[in-house]
Design a protein around this motif. Structure first.
Motif, PDB file in Angstrom:
ATOM      1  N   GLY A   1       0.777  -1.228   0.000  1.00  0.00           N
ATOM      2  CA  GLY A   1       0.000   0.000   0.000  1.00  0.00           C
ATOM      3  C   GLY A   1       0.809   1.278   0.000  1.00  0.00           C
ATOM      4  N   ALA A   2       2.077   1.207  -0.368  1.00  0.00           N
ATOM      5  CA  ALA A   2       2.903   2.417  -0.393  1.00  0.00           C
ATOM      6  C   ALA A   2       2.545   3.271  -1.609  1.00  0.00           C
ATOM      7  CB  ALA A   2       4.382   2.040  -0.433  1.00  0.00           C
ATOM      8  N   GLN A   3       2.630   4.574  -1.446  1.00  0.00           N
ATOM      9  CA  GLN A   3       2.335   5.476  -2.553  1.00  0.00           C
ATOM     10  C   GLN A   3       3.486   5.543  -3.551  1.00  0.00           C
ATOM     11  OE1 GLN A   3       1.197   9.290  -0.984  1.00  0.00           O
ATOM     12  NE2 GLN A   3      -0.609   8.495   0.086  1.00  0.00           N
ATOM     13  N   THR A   4       4.699   5.225  -3.069  1.00  0.00           N
ATOM     14  CA  THR A   4       5.882   5.287  -3.921  1.00  0.00           C
ATOM     15  C   THR A   4       6.707   4.030  -3.738  1.00  0.00           C
ATOM     16  OG1 THR A   4       5.979   7.698  -3.805  1.00  0.00           O
ATOM     17  CG2 THR A   4       8.006   6.565  -4.441  1.00  0.00           C
ATOM     18  N   VAL A   5       7.235   3.495  -4.837  1.00  0.00           N
ATOM     19  CA  VAL A   5       8.199   2.401  -4.794  1.00  0.00           C
ATOM     20  C   VAL A   5       9.542   2.965  -5.225  1.00  0.00           C
ATOM     21  CG1 VAL A   5       8.875   0.174  -5.752  1.00  0.00           C
ATOM     22  CG2 VAL A   5       6.461   0.643  -5.263  1.00  0.00           C
ATOM     23  N   ARG A   6      10.555   2.770  -4.397  1.00  0.00           N
ATOM     24  CA  ARG A   6      11.882   3.321  -4.677  1.00  0.00           C
ATOM     25  C   ARG A   6      12.849   2.157  -4.898  1.00  0.00           C
ATOM     26  NH1 ARG A   6      12.723   7.068  -0.377  1.00  0.00           N
ATOM     27  NH2 ARG A   6      11.377   8.405  -1.654  1.00  0.00           N
ATOM     28  N   VAL A   7      13.542   2.160  -6.034  1.00  0.00           N
ATOM     29  CA  VAL A   7      14.419   1.062  -6.417  1.00  0.00           C
ATOM     30  C   VAL A   7      15.873   1.532  -6.388  1.00  0.00           C
ATOM     31  CG1 VAL A   7      14.955  -0.650  -8.188  1.00  0.00           C
ATOM     32  CG2 VAL A   7      12.594   0.140  -7.889  1.00  0.00           C
ATOM     33  N   PHE A   8      16.731   0.723  -5.770  1.00  0.00           N
ATOM     34  CA  PHE A   8      18.165   1.009  -5.693  1.00  0.00           C
ATOM     35  C   PHE A   8      18.928  -0.102  -6.414  1.00  0.00           C
ATOM     36  CE2 PHE A   8      16.160   2.835  -1.988  1.00  0.00           C
ATOM     37  CZ  PHE A   8      16.784   4.054  -1.809  1.00  0.00           C
ATOM     38  N   GLY A   9      20.216   0.130  -6.626  1.00  0.00           N
ATOM     39  CA  GLY A   9      21.099  -0.920  -7.120  1.00  0.00           C
ATOM     40  C   GLY A   9      21.387  -0.810  -8.589  1.00  0.00           C
ATOM     41  N   GLY A  10      21.430  -1.952  -9.259  1.00  0.00           N
ATOM     42  CA  GLY A  10      21.742  -2.005 -10.682  1.00  0.00           C
ATOM     43  C   GLY A  10      21.420  -3.374 -11.217  1.00  0.00           C
ATOM     44  N   ALA A  11      21.206  -3.457 -12.537  1.00  0.00           N
ATOM     45  CA  ALA A  11      20.789  -4.732 -13.099  1.00  0.00           C
ATOM     46  C   ALA A  11      21.064  -4.774 -14.591  1.00  0.00           C
ATOM     47  CB  ALA A  11      19.296  -4.959 -12.842  1.00  0.00           C
TER      48      ALA A  11
ATOM     49  N   ALA B   1      15.804  -3.563 -28.670  1.00  0.00           N
ATOM     50  CA  ALA B   1      17.214  -3.501 -28.274  1.00  0.00           C
ATOM     51  C   ALA B   1      17.410  -2.162 -27.577  1.00  0.00           C
ATOM     52  CB  ALA B   1      18.117  -3.619 -29.494  1.00  0.00           C
ATOM     53  N   PHE B   2      17.696  -2.204 -26.289  1.00  0.00           N
ATOM     54  CA  PHE B   2      17.774  -0.975 -25.496  1.00  0.00           C
ATOM     55  C   PHE B   2      19.222  -0.652 -25.162  1.00  0.00           C
ATOM     56  CE2 PHE B   2      17.948   1.281 -21.449  1.00  0.00           C
ATOM     57  CZ  PHE B   2      17.090   2.354 -21.686  1.00  0.00           C
ATOM     58  N   HIS B   3      19.555   0.627 -25.281  1.00  0.00           N
ATOM     59  CA  HIS B   3      20.897   1.087 -24.935  1.00  0.00           C
ATOM     60  C   HIS B   3      20.739   2.362 -24.118  1.00  0.00           C
ATOM     61  CE1 HIS B   3      24.975   2.964 -26.037  1.00  0.00           C
ATOM     62  NE2 HIS B   3      25.209   1.947 -25.225  1.00  0.00           N
ATOM     63  N   GLY B   4      21.078   2.285 -22.846  1.00  0.00           N
ATOM     64  CA  GLY B   4      20.924   3.447 -21.984  1.00  0.00           C
ATOM     65  C   GLY B   4      21.017   3.045 -20.523  1.00  0.00           C
ATOM     66  N   PRO B   5      20.790   3.969 -19.604  1.00  0.00           N
ATOM     67  CA  PRO B   5      20.895   3.658 -18.179  1.00  0.00           C
ATOM     68  C   PRO B   5      19.782   2.714 -17.727  1.00  0.00           C
ATOM     69  CG  PRO B   5      20.090   5.894 -18.511  1.00  0.00           C
ATOM     70  CD  PRO B   5      20.471   5.389 -19.853  1.00  0.00           C
ATOM     71  N   TYR B   6      20.119   1.859 -16.775  1.00  0.00           N
ATOM     72  CA  TYR B   6      19.121   0.906 -16.297  1.00  0.00           C
ATOM     73  C   TYR B   6      17.966   1.623 -15.620  1.00  0.00           C
ATOM     74  CZ  TYR B   6      19.408   0.821 -11.178  1.00  0.00           C
ATOM     75  OH  TYR B   6      19.284   1.129  -9.843  1.00  0.00           O
ATOM     76  N   THR B   7      18.222   2.810 -15.093  1.00  0.00           N
ATOM     77  CA  THR B   7      17.149   3.586 -14.465  1.00  0.00           C
ATOM     78  C   THR B   7      16.026   3.855 -15.464  1.00  0.00           C
ATOM     79  OG1 THR B   7      18.415   5.575 -14.988  1.00  0.00           O
ATOM     80  CG2 THR B   7      18.643   4.690 -12.767  1.00  0.00           C
ATOM     81  N   MET B   8      16.402   4.205 -16.687  1.00  0.00           N
ATOM     82  CA  MET B   8      15.402   4.478 -17.716  1.00  0.00           C
ATOM     83  C   MET B   8      14.763   3.183 -18.224  1.00  0.00           C
ATOM     84  SD  MET B   8      14.924   7.692 -18.153  1.00  0.00           S
ATOM     85  CE  MET B   8      14.170   7.779 -19.782  1.00  0.00           C
TER      86      MET B   8
ATOM     87  N   LEU C   1      21.931  12.188 -19.942  1.00  0.00           N
ATOM     88  CA  LEU C   1      20.574  12.540 -19.551  1.00  0.00           C
ATOM     89  C   LEU C   1      20.567  13.145 -18.159  1.00  0.00           C
ATOM     90  CD1 LEU C   1      18.377   9.501 -20.701  1.00  0.00           C
ATOM     91  CD2 LEU C   1      18.729  11.687 -21.855  1.00  0.00           C
ATOM     92  N   ASP C   2      19.670  14.076 -17.955  1.00  0.00           N
ATOM     93  CA  ASP C   2      19.447  14.660 -16.640  1.00  0.00           C
ATOM     94  C   ASP C   2      18.340  13.855 -15.959  1.00  0.00           C
ATOM     95  OD1 ASP C   2      18.436  16.295 -14.481  1.00  0.00           O
ATOM     96  OD2 ASP C   2      19.529  17.983 -15.393  1.00  0.00           O
ATOM     97  N   PRO C   3      18.558  13.348 -14.727  1.00  0.00           N
ATOM     98  CA  PRO C   3      17.523  12.558 -14.047  1.00  0.00           C
ATOM     99  C   PRO C   3      16.173  13.264 -13.978  1.00  0.00           C
ATOM    100  CG  PRO C   3      19.590  12.412 -12.853  1.00  0.00           C
ATOM    101  CD  PRO C   3      19.790  13.438 -13.927  1.00  0.00           C
ATOM    102  N   ARG C   4      16.173  14.591 -13.991  1.00  0.00           N
ATOM    103  CA  ARG C   4      14.909  15.327 -13.902  1.00  0.00           C
ATOM    104  C   ARG C   4      14.058  15.154 -15.163  1.00  0.00           C
ATOM    105  NH1 ARG C   4      17.304  21.125 -12.562  1.00  0.00           N
ATOM    106  NH2 ARG C   4      18.758  20.353 -14.180  1.00  0.00           N
ATOM    107  N   GLU C   5      14.660  14.639 -16.248  1.00  0.00           N
ATOM    108  CA  GLU C   5      13.948  14.420 -17.500  1.00  0.00           C
ATOM    109  C   GLU C   5      13.341  13.023 -17.584  1.00  0.00           C
ATOM    110  OE1 GLU C   5      16.170  16.725 -20.934  1.00  0.00           O
ATOM    111  OE2 GLU C   5      17.602  15.439 -19.867  1.00  0.00           O
ATOM    112  N   ALA C   6      13.554  12.206 -16.567  1.00  0.00           N
ATOM    113  CA  ALA C   6      13.223  10.787 -16.660  1.00  0.00           C
ATOM    114  C   ALA C   6      11.753  10.540 -16.976  1.00  0.00           C
ATOM    115  CB  ALA C   6      13.613  10.083 -15.360  1.00  0.00           C
TER     116      ALA C   6
END
Length: 592
Positions: free
Chosen positions: A391-401, A535-542, A504-509
């Motif tokens: 029931g959280a309003q936000t899910v926050r993900v850390f790490g890398g993959a 085929a994706f090329h870019g940061p895992y955050t995006m 990329l600027d994170p604020r544009e995500a």
């Protein structure tokens, strides 16, 4: 002067044989013969042999004399000529606590008439405070047989008595302990371990987390320094595990008295005559708790059925959420997930995050391991439901993959189910799915069609190939190779790239991830809702943020593979279909 009662001294080896055989035969009686030597009026039992009973039942045991004589002859043939060890008596079990019956006494007197020395009888009735009853019968000089109750001295305890649990033994964010017998339980333990890790639960298992030192001391530390749950894997050979029975299980039962702890029983012992139904009485029997129903009265998962492992994962995920949910709601905090697909997982990963998703990486780290993706395929729907239940309003993900994993995780947290997702990169910057008021608007996406040279087949109309690059000056070599190698061809192909700053600027995500998903959907729709080969090329955050917006598509996700050097290519990794019941991963394509 009253003489003390004669003694029957029971050595460890003999005790283990009797206790194990009794556990395996319950609720029927078991029995056999005793071997050892005489010390004055006392009997020392060094060994016990199990002899099949003729028509053994819950209240009757009659040993097979021919089999007994054969086993005794074979045993004595292996002893040295000067070894005093020989036949000293009989033993059998009673399913319920009770001593020798009148039939037992009569049988022992008859046996004593045929021997010169004392003959011992041991009756083992598990479940009572004093499970052994003893009798020594002896033929006197002039013929009469006397029988005296004997004091039974069992072998000393192998382990120190357990003390009370220390403060902090149960920890809501602690690891899940896996208890099992290595000889036949290792494959099941490993499978459960990998599934739990893929679902986001940290696991303690001896082969990776038992540090150097005395085994029992290290186990005691693991069992008392902060666990959230445990899985007891019950296999037939667990009857022979002293560590599980005498050290791990007693602690786990102590821990299970705390409502914040969850003990799951993974039962892989089949009922008689069935390969798919488990024996729910087996855990108590094999671990010598019977006739009590200590484990039988707890929920057990049937490991003989494919659904058994998923049931355990689901139960432990929901238990985790139940323990974390009050703090999430009272503090109005984000639900946190840490993900890693390359480093080896350990129990020390346990921390304050609500979930910690780990899958086994390939040895070279270039591509995810097929097995790891298959585990993720099983667990992602369960993890998605658990996150939603928090029931959280936000899910926050850390790490890398790996990027295929990031896209799959995003698909498991779709915008239709989870309101806001934030992905924190290695620099601590947050890439969020909700558009921010400080978006610098410095980057834009552009789509360029690619001319296809290969001949198209009838199936080509169902597929489009897309190269999505979120880095400046992308190298299209691997994508061009993909278009060339795909034997059935594509109806269309396009490159979606970013124009603007080098990084990329994170604020544009939020804006860019939404725009990328919209352009992918438009290209698929233009070809009649075609299957997307991405085929994706870019940061895992995006990748994660874009993945959560692909909920209406069937997407074949590719991973970049740089081997051999100089010949990079895109390798199909998995198929995403978030809108179907078995999604978001419906197929794993990697072949290694």
């Amino acid at each position: 002067m009253t003489r003390p009662a004669p003694r029957i001294e029971l050595r460890q080896a003999a005790y283990e044989v009797m206790a194990s055989a009794t556990a395996q035969q319950l609720p029927r009686e078991a029995g056999g013969i005793l071997l050892g030597y005489q010390e004055d009026a006392n009997v020392v039992v060094t060994h016990a042999l199990v002899v099949d009973g003729q028509g053994a039942s819950t209240h009757r045991y009659v040993r097979d004399d021919v089999k007994a004589n054969t086993l005794l002859t074979e045993f004595l043939a292996l002893r040295a000529d000067d070894d005093p060890t020989g036949y000293v008596g009989e033993w059998h079990s009673h399913p319920a606590p009770s001593g020798p019956s009148p039939t037992d006494l009569a049988a022992m007197r008859a046996m004593a008439r045929e021997h010169d020395g004392p003959i011992a009888l041991l009756v083992y009735a598990p479940g009572g405070t004093d499970p052994f009853s003893g009798l020594i019968a002896r033929r006197q000089r002039w013929g009469p047989v006397t029988g005296k109750t004997a004091t039974v001295l069992p072998p000393p305890q192998r382990f120190k008595a357990l003390g009370p649990l220390p403060k902090g033994a149960v920890r809501p964010d602690g690891a899940v302990f896996i208890s099992y017998r290595q000889t036949d339980g290792s494959p099941q333990a490993e499978s459960i371990e990998n599934l739990l890790r893929a679902a986001g639960l940290v696991v303690w298992r001896d082969h990776t987390d038992l540090r150097a030192g005395t085994t029992t001391d290290r186990l005691e530390q693991a069992l008392t320094q902060g666990l959230s749950a445990a899985v007891l894997v019950v296999t037939p050979d667990i009857v022979h595990s002293n560590i599980v029975r005498e050290r791990e299980l007693p602690r786990l039962l102590q821990l299970d008295e705390d409502p914040a702890f969850s003990l799951c029983i993974a039962n892989k012992t089949a009922s008689a005559g069935s390969d798919t139904r488990c024996d729910y009485d087996a855990p108590d029997r094999l671990l010598r708790l019977a006739p009590s129903r200590t484990l039988a009265d707890k929920k057990q998962s049937n490991m003989l059925q494919p659904s058994g492992e998923s049931e355990i994962v689901r139960d432990l995920l929901m238990h985790r959420v139940e323990q974390r949910k009050p703090a999430i709601r009272s503090q109005n905090r984000a639900f946190t997930i840490r993900v890693q697909t390359r480093p080896a997982p350990f129990a020390m990963d346990a921390g304050e995050d609500d979930l910690h998703i780990r899958i086994r990486a390939a040895s070279d780290g270039r591509l995810p391991l097929r097995e790891g993706l298959q585990r993720l395929q099983t667990t992602l729907p369960l993890t998605s439901d658990a996150v939603y239940a928090a029931g959280a309003q936000t899910v926050r993900v850390f790490g890398g993959a790996h990027l295929s994993v990031a896209l799959a995780l995003g698909a498991a947290l779709p915008e239709t189910k989870i309101g806001n997702v934030e992905v924190v990169d290695t620099r601590g910057a947050r890439w969020t799915s909700v558009q921010r008021g400080d978006d610098p608007l410095t980057s834009e996406l552009h789509t360029q069609s690619v001319d296809l040279e290969q001949a198209q087949s009838p199936d080509s109309h169902d597929r489009v190939a897309i190269f999505l690059s979120l880095t400046a000056n992308p190298d299209q070599t691997a994508f061009e190779q993909l278009l060339h190698e795909y034997s059935d061809g594509f109806a269309a192909a396009a490159v979606i790239s970013v124009a603007g700053e080098d990084r990329l600027d994170p604020r544009e995500a939020a804006r860019l991830s939404t725009a990328a998903a919209q352009q992918i959907k438009a290209l698929a729709a233009h070809s009649g809702r075609a299957e997307v080969h991405l085929a994706f090329h870019g940061p895992y955050t995006m990748a994660l943020l874009i993945g959560r917006c692909l909920n209406t598509l069937r997407t074949v996700v590719y991973e970049w593979d740089g081997a051999p050097p100089g010949k990079p290519r895109y390798t199909p990794a998995l198929v995403l279909e978030p809108g179907v019941t078995s999604g978001p991963i419906t197929e794993v394509l990697l072949d290694q």
